[in-house]
Scaffold this motif. Structure first.
Motif, mmCIF file in Angstrom:
data_model
loop_
_atom_site.group_PDB
_atom_site.id
_atom_site.type_symbol
_atom_site.label_atom_id
_atom_site.label_comp_id
_atom_site.label_asym_id
_atom_site.label_seq_id
_atom_site.Cartn_x
_atom_site.Cartn_y
_atom_site.Cartn_z
ATOM 1 N N GLY A 58 39.556 41.579 35.870
ATOM 2 C CA GLY A 58 38.744 41.773 37.056
ATOM 3 C C GLY A 58 37.704 40.682 37.225
ATOM 4 N N HIS A 59 37.350 40.422 38.482
ATOM 5 C CA HIS A 59 36.344 39.402 38.799
ATOM 6 C C HIS A 59 35.096 40.070 39.359
ATOM 7 C CE1 HIS A 59 38.960 35.856 38.246
ATOM 8 N NE2 HIS A 59 39.919 36.685 38.616
ATOM 9 N N THR A 60 33.945 39.684 38.813
ATOM 10 C CA THR A 60 32.664 40.215 39.278
ATOM 11 C C THR A 60 31.692 39.053 39.468
ATOM 12 O OG1 THR A 60 31.407 40.478 37.210
ATOM 13 C CG2 THR A 60 33.129 42.103 37.641
ATOM 14 N N ASP A 61 30.559 39.340 40.074
ATOM 15 C CA ASP A 61 29.542 38.300 40.271
ATOM 16 C C ASP A 61 28.961 37.813 38.953
ATOM 17 O OD1 ASP A 61 29.875 38.379 42.982
ATOM 18 O OD2 ASP A 61 28.197 39.753 43.355
ATOM 19 N N GLU A 62 29.103 38.613 37.899
ATOM 20 C CA GLU A 62 28.554 38.257 36.596
ATOM 21 C C GLU A 62 29.614 37.729 35.628
ATOM 22 O OE1 GLU A 62 25.892 41.046 34.827
ATOM 23 O OE2 GLU A 62 25.123 41.746 36.761
ATOM 24 N N GLY A 63 30.818 37.516 36.130
ATOM 25 C CA GLY A 63 31.887 37.012 35.275
ATOM 26 C C GLY A 63 33.068 37.946 35.246
ATOM 27 N N GLY A 64 34.065 37.608 34.410
ATOM 28 C CA GLY A 64 35.280 38.404 34.339
ATOM 29 C C GLY A 64 35.102 39.651 33.495
ATOM 30 N N ILE A 65 36.001 40.624 33.712
ATOM 31 C CA ILE A 65 35.954 41.882 32.983
ATOM 32 C C ILE A 65 37.370 42.296 32.605
ATOM 33 C CG2 ILE A 65 36.037 43.285 35.087
ATOM 34 C CD1 ILE A 65 34.091 45.231 33.689
ATOM 35 N N ASP A 66 37.510 42.957 31.443
ATOM 36 C CA ASP A 66 38.835 43.266 30.920
ATOM 37 C C ASP A 66 39.344 44.627 31.388
ATOM 38 O OD1 ASP A 66 36.996 44.701 29.404
ATOM 39 O OD2 ASP A 66 38.183 44.563 27.558
ATOM 40 N N GLU A 67 39.258 44.873 32.685
ATOM 41 C CA GLU A 67 39.805 46.091 33.274
ATOM 42 C C GLU A 67 39.855 45.932 34.795
ATOM 43 O OE1 GLU A 67 37.018 48.429 31.365
ATOM 44 O OE2 GLU A 67 35.414 48.191 32.824
ATOM 45 N N LEU A 68 40.519 46.859 35.455
ATOM 46 C CA LEU A 68 40.499 46.878 36.912
ATOM 47 C C LEU A 68 39.087 47.215 37.365
ATOM 48 C CD1 LEU A 68 43.641 48.759 36.489
ATOM 49 C CD2 LEU A 68 43.668 47.291 38.502
ATOM 50 N N THR A 69 38.585 46.467 38.328
ATOM 51 C CA THR A 69 37.185 46.610 38.723
ATOM 52 C C THR A 69 37.037 46.884 40.207
ATOM 53 O OG1 THR A 69 35.012 45.535 38.652
ATOM 54 C CG2 THR A 69 36.897 44.125 39.128
ATOM 55 N N LEU A 70 35.906 47.478 40.543
ATOM 56 C CA LEU A 70 35.527 47.666 41.953
ATOM 57 C C LEU A 70 34.385 46.733 42.325
ATOM 58 C CD1 LEU A 70 35.753 51.560 42.138
ATOM 59 C CD2 LEU A 70 37.380 49.884 43.037
ATOM 60 N N ALA A 71 34.095 45.771 41.443
ATOM 61 C CA ALA A 71 33.042 44.791 41.704
ATOM 62 C C ALA A 71 33.604 43.497 42.274
ATOM 63 C CB ALA A 71 32.269 44.500 40.422
ATOM 64 N N GLY A 72 34.897 43.497 42.587
ATOM 65 C CA GLY A 72 35.562 42.317 43.117
ATOM 66 C C GLY A 72 37.064 42.487 42.995
ATOM 67 N N PRO A 73 37.829 41.429 43.243
ATOM 68 C CA PRO A 73 39.286 41.520 43.120
ATOM 69 C C PRO A 73 39.723 41.547 41.658
ATOM 70 C CG PRO A 73 38.646 39.287 43.648
ATOM 71 C CD PRO A 73 37.382 40.107 43.730
ATOM 72 N N THR A 74 40.833 42.196 41.407
ATOM 73 C CA THR A 74 41.443 42.212 40.075
ATOM 74 C C THR A 74 42.757 41.460 40.130
ATOM 75 O OG1 THR A 74 40.457 44.357 39.509
ATOM 76 C CG2 THR A 74 42.369 43.646 38.225
ATOM 77 N N HIS A 75 42.935 40.521 39.204
ATOM 78 C CA HIS A 75 44.203 39.805 39.096
ATOM 79 C C HIS A 75 45.120 40.603 38.181
ATOM 80 C CE1 HIS A 75 47.016 36.472 39.130
ATOM 81 N NE2 HIS A 75 47.127 36.610 37.822
ATOM 82 N N ASN A 76 46.380 40.787 38.621
ATOM 83 C CA ASN A 76 47.349 41.609 37.895
ATOM 84 C C ASN A 76 48.630 40.830 37.637
ATOM 85 O OD1 ASN A 76 46.010 44.516 38.465
ATOM 86 N ND2 ASN A 76 45.961 43.297 40.336
ATOM 87 N N GLU A 77 49.128 40.956 36.431
ATOM 88 C CA GLU A 77 50.453 40.439 36.064
ATOM 89 C C GLU A 77 51.213 41.614 35.461
ATOM 90 O OE1 GLU A 77 51.591 37.194 36.304
ATOM 91 O OE2 GLU A 77 49.725 36.175 36.895
ATOM 92 N N VAL A 78 52.302 42.016 36.109
ATOM 93 C CA VAL A 78 53.009 43.234 35.730
ATOM 94 C C VAL A 78 54.426 42.904 35.270
ATOM 95 C CG1 VAL A 78 53.742 45.527 36.481
ATOM 96 C CG2 VAL A 78 51.670 44.499 37.445
#
Length: 357
Positions: free
Chosen positions: A226-246
């Motif tokens: 996940g992408h947030t204003d404070e950096g990336g996060i290791d889960e699906l987020t509601l603070a920005g878009p989430t990049h997914n590889e399935v």
């Protein structure tokens, strides 16, 4: 001492020269590390050289093979068991999303073998917050199997399944930066799950992790960053878009997922900030008692994807994300919270399962 007497030496020399290891070489290197055949100086040089050059998918695959060969696995696991786990290392110190997600899924009857450990970059890892909830780490594999069978939920604390990994712990701590070891835990679940939702600390690792899981036998592997204003996060987020590889059906599907697509509000990542284990456990109890807001909605999004991974609500149609299907899964996850099912899963975990059951 001859070359054949120091099998690690040519591997170290190769990575120090900036060259890549193939899968077999990487597997050999990590087998030697976990056998205690590598000195601290050699290990430090090896991990540093890999990190500076940039580790490859082949090197990750070899390392995973070695760790899986050395892990102490469960023998009896229900069909369709899933894991929801993050690599950690994002440094954001959020509330425990994947642990809460595990309770939501178990409340809906999905067997969850939640792999995790203590905090490294955060203040409250899965094991820490579970202890604060009255669920101590379980060392007995038979009891873990019974928890999974009877309660649909088992928490697999890494030290009880990966004792060989301890050998590298002092060097990793002294190095103070991420190494290939940071990725290995979520890829080496002791229940040998083939269905996983994995969060990674950097988007660049989404594709390699999905590829490795697929090549090593995964049925459904959803790898997110996940992408947030404070950096990336290791889960699906509601603070920005989430990049997914399935990984599904023998191929990888890539796409982005936004809060708007999920029909959920956008939140600043500060709304998900956590604290120590006791405060995070209190927030999780509040979540299961009806708390609304960022924590609930983030867990719902992760649980919705977890349902897909479990085969309980397909959200991909012809290789594309189906927004209506995703929202149906979110509604199903909400039922687990609203009807008290997730809370019941927590109570079962607190009570435990006796070895004689």
């Amino acid at each position: 001492m001859g070359r054949q007497d120091k099998p690690f030496a040519p591997l170290l020399k190769k990575v120090a020269a900036g060259k890549e290891l193939d899968v077999a070489e990487a597997e050999q290197a990590f087998m030697l590390i976990m056998q205690g055949a590598v000195s601290d100086i050699e290990l430090s040089a090896f991990l540093t050289a890999l990190q500076m050059r940039g580790e490859t998918a082949e090197e990750l695959a070899g390392a995973v093979r070695a760790v899986r060969r050395n892990m102490q696995a469960l023998d009896e696991v229900p069909e369709g068991t899933v894991d929801v786990c993050g690599t950690g290392g994002d440094g954001l110190g959020t509330l425990n999303v994947s642990t809460a997600t595990a309770f939501v899924l178990a409340g809906l009857g999905v067997p969850v073998a939640k792999h995790g450990g203590r905090a490294l970059s955060s203040r409250a890892g899965a094991t820490d917050v579970l202890e604060a909830l009255g669920i101590p780490a379980e060392a007995d594999h038979r009891r873990q199997e019974m928890r999974l069978k009877e309660g649909r939920l088992a928490f697999l604390a890494a030290p009880f399944h990966h004792p060989a990994m301890r050998i590298a712990a002092p060097v990793r701590k002294q190095l103070g930066f991420r190494t290939l070891f940071n990725l290995l835990g979520p890829l080496c679940n002791p229940a040998r799950v083939r269905r996983q939702l994995v969060g990674v600390f950097a988007e660049a690792w989404c594709h390699p992790v999905a590829q490795v899981l697929g090549e090593l036998g995964a049925f459904s592997a959803w790898v997110v960053h996940g992408h947030t204003d404070e950096g990336g996060i290791d889960e699906l987020t509601l603070a920005g878009p989430t990049h997914n590889e399935v990984w599904e059906g023998g191929r990888i599907i890539s796409f982005a997922l936004t809060p708007e697509m999920a029909g959920l509000p956008h939140y600043e990542i500060a709304a998900l900030k956590g604290g120590d284990p006791a405060s995070n456990a209190k927030r999780m109890m509040s979540l299961f008692s009806g708390e609304v807001g960022c924590y609930r909605d983030t867990v719902l999004l992760n649980a919705a994807v977890g349902l897909h991974v479990a085969g309980r609500g397909n959200v991909l149609e012809h290789g594309q994300l189906s927004v209506p299907a995703l929202r149906r899964n979110i509604a199903e996850a909400a039922r687990s919270l609203d009807d008290g099912l997730a809370h019941e899963a927590l109570i079962r975990a607190q009570r435990g399962v006796s070895a004689q059951d």
